[in-house]
Design a protein around this motif. Structure first.
Motif, PDB file in Angstrom:
ATOM      1  N   ALA A   1       7.244   3.811  -6.917  1.00  0.00           N
ATOM      2  CA  ALA A   1       7.195   5.190  -6.428  1.00  0.00           C
ATOM      3  C   ALA A   1       7.026   5.016  -4.772  1.00  0.00           C
ATOM      4  CB  ALA A   1       5.591   5.645  -6.700  1.00  0.00           C
ATOM      5  N   ALA A   2       7.302   3.707  -4.336  1.00  0.00           N
ATOM      6  CA  ALA A   2       7.087   3.512  -2.860  1.00  0.00           C
ATOM      7  C   ALA A   2       8.379   4.324  -2.070  1.00  0.00           C
ATOM      8  CB  ALA A   2       7.333   2.009  -2.563  1.00  0.00           C
ATOM      9  N   ASP A   3       7.898   4.654  -0.804  1.00  0.00           N
ATOM     10  CA  ASP A   3       9.021   5.409   0.051  1.00  0.00           C
ATOM     11  C   ASP A   3       9.647   4.082   0.737  1.00  0.00           C
ATOM     12  OD1 ASP A   3      10.260   6.600   1.909  1.00  0.00           O
ATOM     13  OD2 ASP A   3       8.597   7.841   2.702  1.00  0.00           O
ATOM     14  N   PHE A   4      10.840   3.844   0.292  1.00  0.00           N
ATOM     15  CA  PHE A   4      11.348   2.483   0.534  1.00  0.00           C
ATOM     16  C   PHE A   4      12.904   2.760   0.833  1.00  0.00           C
ATOM     17  CE2 PHE A   4      13.934  -1.129  -0.529  1.00  0.00           C
ATOM     18  CZ  PHE A   4      13.322  -2.269   0.279  1.00  0.00           C
ATOM     19  N   ALA A   5      13.338   2.272   1.836  1.00  0.00           N
ATOM     20  CA  ALA A   5      14.934   2.423   1.993  1.00  0.00           C
ATOM     21  C   ALA A   5      15.411   0.833   2.151  1.00  0.00           C
ATOM     22  CB  ALA A   5      15.203   3.079   3.397  1.00  0.00           C
ATOM     23  N   ALA A   6      16.380   0.235   1.589  1.00  0.00           N
ATOM     24  CA  ALA A   6      17.041  -1.029   1.931  1.00  0.00           C
ATOM     25  C   ALA A   6      17.987  -0.781   2.884  1.00  0.00           C
ATOM     26  CB  ALA A   6      17.547  -1.348   0.481  1.00  0.00           C
ATOM     27  N   VAL A   7      18.257  -1.902   3.797  1.00  0.00           N
ATOM     28  CA  VAL A   7      19.354  -1.952   4.763  1.00  0.00           C
ATOM     29  C   VAL A   7      19.866  -3.455   4.931  1.00  0.00           C
ATOM     30  CG1 VAL A   7      19.935  -1.845   7.141  1.00  0.00           C
ATOM     31  CG2 VAL A   7      18.104  -0.333   5.997  1.00  0.00           C
ATOM     32  N   GLN A   8      21.421  -3.410   4.643  1.00  0.00           N
ATOM     33  CA  GLN A   8      21.689  -4.843   4.577  1.00  0.00           C
ATOM     34  C   GLN A   8      21.811  -5.147   6.125  1.00  0.00           C
ATOM     35  OE1 GLN A   8      25.092  -5.746   2.321  1.00  0.00           O
ATOM     36  NE2 GLN A   8      25.252  -7.822   3.186  1.00  0.00           N
ATOM     37  N   GLY A   9      21.364  -6.213   6.551  1.00  0.00           N
ATOM     38  CA  GLY A   9      21.333  -6.444   8.240  1.00  0.00           C
ATOM     39  C   GLY A   9      20.852  -7.784   8.433  1.00  0.00           C
TER      40      GLY A   9
ATOM     41  N   PRO B   1       0.750  -1.229   0.002  1.00  0.00           N
ATOM     42  CA  PRO B   1      -0.050   0.023  -0.048  1.00  0.00           C
ATOM     43  C   PRO B   1       0.856   1.239   0.026  1.00  0.00           C
ATOM     44  CG  PRO B   1      -0.472  -1.465   1.780  1.00  0.00           C
ATOM     45  CD  PRO B   1       0.530  -1.935   1.128  1.00  0.00           C
ATOM     46  N   PRO B   2       0.655   2.309  -0.795  1.00  0.00           N
ATOM     47  CA  PRO B   2       1.506   3.421  -0.955  1.00  0.00           C
ATOM     48  C   PRO B   2       1.565   4.369   0.030  1.00  0.00           C
ATOM     49  CG  PRO B   2      -0.729   3.677  -1.868  1.00  0.00           C
ATOM     50  CD  PRO B   2      -0.661   2.432  -1.506  1.00  0.00           C
ATOM     51  N   GLN B   3       0.817   4.172   1.169  1.00  0.00           N
ATOM     52  CA  GLN B   3       0.881   5.405   2.194  1.00  0.00           C
ATOM     53  C   GLN B   3       1.765   5.406   3.081  1.00  0.00           C
ATOM     54  OE1 GLN B   3      -1.709   2.901   1.591  1.00  0.00           O
ATOM     55  NE2 GLN B   3      -2.463   2.392   3.839  1.00  0.00           N
ATOM     56  N   HIS B   4       2.495   4.111   3.310  1.00  0.00           N
ATOM     57  CA  HIS B   4       3.391   3.837   4.405  1.00  0.00           C
ATOM     58  C   HIS B   4       4.693   4.037   3.885  1.00  0.00           C
ATOM     59  CE1 HIS B   4       0.297   1.874   6.890  1.00  0.00           C
ATOM     60  NE2 HIS B   4       0.121   0.878   5.750  1.00  0.00           N
ATOM     61  N   ARG B   5       5.726   4.065   4.828  1.00  0.00           N
ATOM     62  CA  ARG B   5       7.093   4.393   4.551  1.00  0.00           C
ATOM     63  C   ARG B   5       7.769   2.925   5.075  1.00  0.00           C
ATOM     64  NH1 ARG B   5       9.168   7.349   8.673  1.00  0.00           N
ATOM     65  NH2 ARG B   5       7.151   7.326   9.807  1.00  0.00           N
ATOM     66  N   TYR B   6       8.553   2.468   4.116  1.00  0.00           N
ATOM     67  CA  TYR B   6       8.909   1.028   4.286  1.00  0.00           C
ATOM     68  C   TYR B   6      10.524   1.086   4.464  1.00  0.00           C
ATOM     69  CZ  TYR B   6       4.555  -0.122   2.715  1.00  0.00           C
ATOM     70  OH  TYR B   6       3.026  -0.154   2.482  1.00  0.00           O
ATOM     71  N   VAL B   7      10.883   0.085   5.222  1.00  0.00           N
ATOM     72  CA  VAL B   7      12.395  -0.183   5.452  1.00  0.00           C
ATOM     73  C   VAL B   7      12.622  -1.655   5.153  1.00  0.00           C
ATOM     74  CG1 VAL B   7      14.363  -0.262   6.942  1.00  0.00           C
ATOM     75  CG2 VAL B   7      12.976   1.740   6.895  1.00  0.00           C
ATOM     76  N   GLY B   8      13.191  -2.184   4.395  1.00  0.00           N
ATOM     77  CA  GLY B   8      13.442  -3.544   3.916  1.00  0.00           C
ATOM     78  C   GLY B   8      14.933  -3.894   4.310  1.00  0.00           C
ATOM     79  N   VAL B   9      15.015  -5.087   5.241  1.00  0.00           N
ATOM     80  CA  VAL B   9      16.258  -5.585   5.751  1.00  0.00           C
ATOM     81  C   VAL B   9      16.529  -7.078   4.926  1.00  0.00           C
ATOM     82  CG1 VAL B   9      17.464  -6.290   7.658  1.00  0.00           C
ATOM     83  CG2 VAL B   9      15.931  -4.222   7.891  1.00  0.00           C
ATOM     84  N   ASP B  10      17.659  -6.995   4.532  1.00  0.00           N
ATOM     85  CA  ASP B  10      18.282  -8.389   4.110  1.00  0.00           C
ATOM     86  C   ASP B  10      19.382  -8.846   4.405  1.00  0.00           C
ATOM     87  OD1 ASP B  10      16.300 -10.673   2.303  1.00  0.00           O
ATOM     88  OD2 ASP B  10      18.802 -10.747   1.870  1.00  0.00           O
ATOM     89  N   LEU B  11      19.975 -10.071   4.784  1.00  0.00           N
ATOM     90  CA  LEU B  11      21.381 -10.436   5.076  1.00  0.00           C
ATOM     91  C   LEU B  11      22.281 -10.167   3.842  1.00  0.00           C
ATOM     92  CD1 LEU B  11      22.810 -11.549   7.396  1.00  0.00           C
ATOM     93  CD2 LEU B  11      22.071 -13.932   6.372  1.00  0.00           C
TER      94      LEU B  11
END
Length: 197
Positions: free
Chosen positions: A79-87, A55-65
């Motif tokens: 267009a998603a408000d998305f940030a990727a984090v390696q962790g 859903p477009p209304q959220h801010r997302y943080v994606g974590v993967d190893l």
């Protein structure tokens, strides 16, 4: 073989193996995210197969190893408000109560310590938040001899086949089951919503 090494090798083939089989279940699970905008953790975001259904209304943080998996997320962000984090989802690099909601799709049966992973998610969730789980689980007392026989090999390469969700949840205070529904493979895969107390 370490989980990080395995998924670095699997990354180029992951979508071909998983996407089509899980797409409808992912979409259905993500539709349960609350409508009020918030910050959402995607624990074990992988190659980003969830992203087209967010859903477009959220801010997302994606974590993967693995960097190899995260490298494939970019084209799906749209267009998603998305940030990727390696962790590591078993040791999340975030403060307590820093997310409104969390998504755990196909991660609890992958990590070596599923209770630690779920405990970390509970730690970073705000009270009143929810965690959406989609994964394969055995039920308490379920024999499943073929799955148990294949588990020692597959758990070293890609995924565990012996995780009992109820046992994992019993080690995670502060979360309660709001709903639990069969999703795929005759109920082997389940969609579970957990509410943070």
């Amino acid at each position: 073989m370490s989980l990080k090494h395995s998924y670095t090798l699997i990354a180029p083939f992951y979508d071909a193996l998983i996407d089509r089989a899980t797409r409808a279940a992912r979409r259905h699970s993500l539709a349960a995210l609350p409508a009020t905008p918030g910050r959402v953790l995607l624990a074990g975001v992988g190659t980003g197969l969830d992203l087209p259904h967010l859903p477009p209304q959220h801010r997302y943080v994606g974590v993967d190893l693995t960097h190899a998996m995260l490298r494939r997320v970019g084209p799906r962000t749209g267009a998603a408000d998305f940030a990727a984090v390696q962790g590591d989802a078993q040791r999340l690099p975030f403060a307590d109560a820093s997310f409104d909601h969390a998504v755990l799709h196909l991660i609890l049966a992958v990590v070596p310590e599923p209770a630690r992973c779920l405990g970390e998610v509970a730690r970073v969730l705000k009270p009143g938040g929810c965690a959406l789980v989609f994964d394969k689980f055995l039920r308490r007392g379920q024999r499943a001899p073929l799955r148990r026989l294949a588990n020692p090999l597959l758990r070293r390469v890609a995924t565990r086949l012996d995780v009992v969700f109820e046992d994992v949840l019993a080690q995670t205070p502060g979360l309660r089951v709001a709903h639990d529904r069969p999703a795929l493979a005759g109920g082997w895969f389940r969609m579970i919503r957990l509410d943070r107390e």
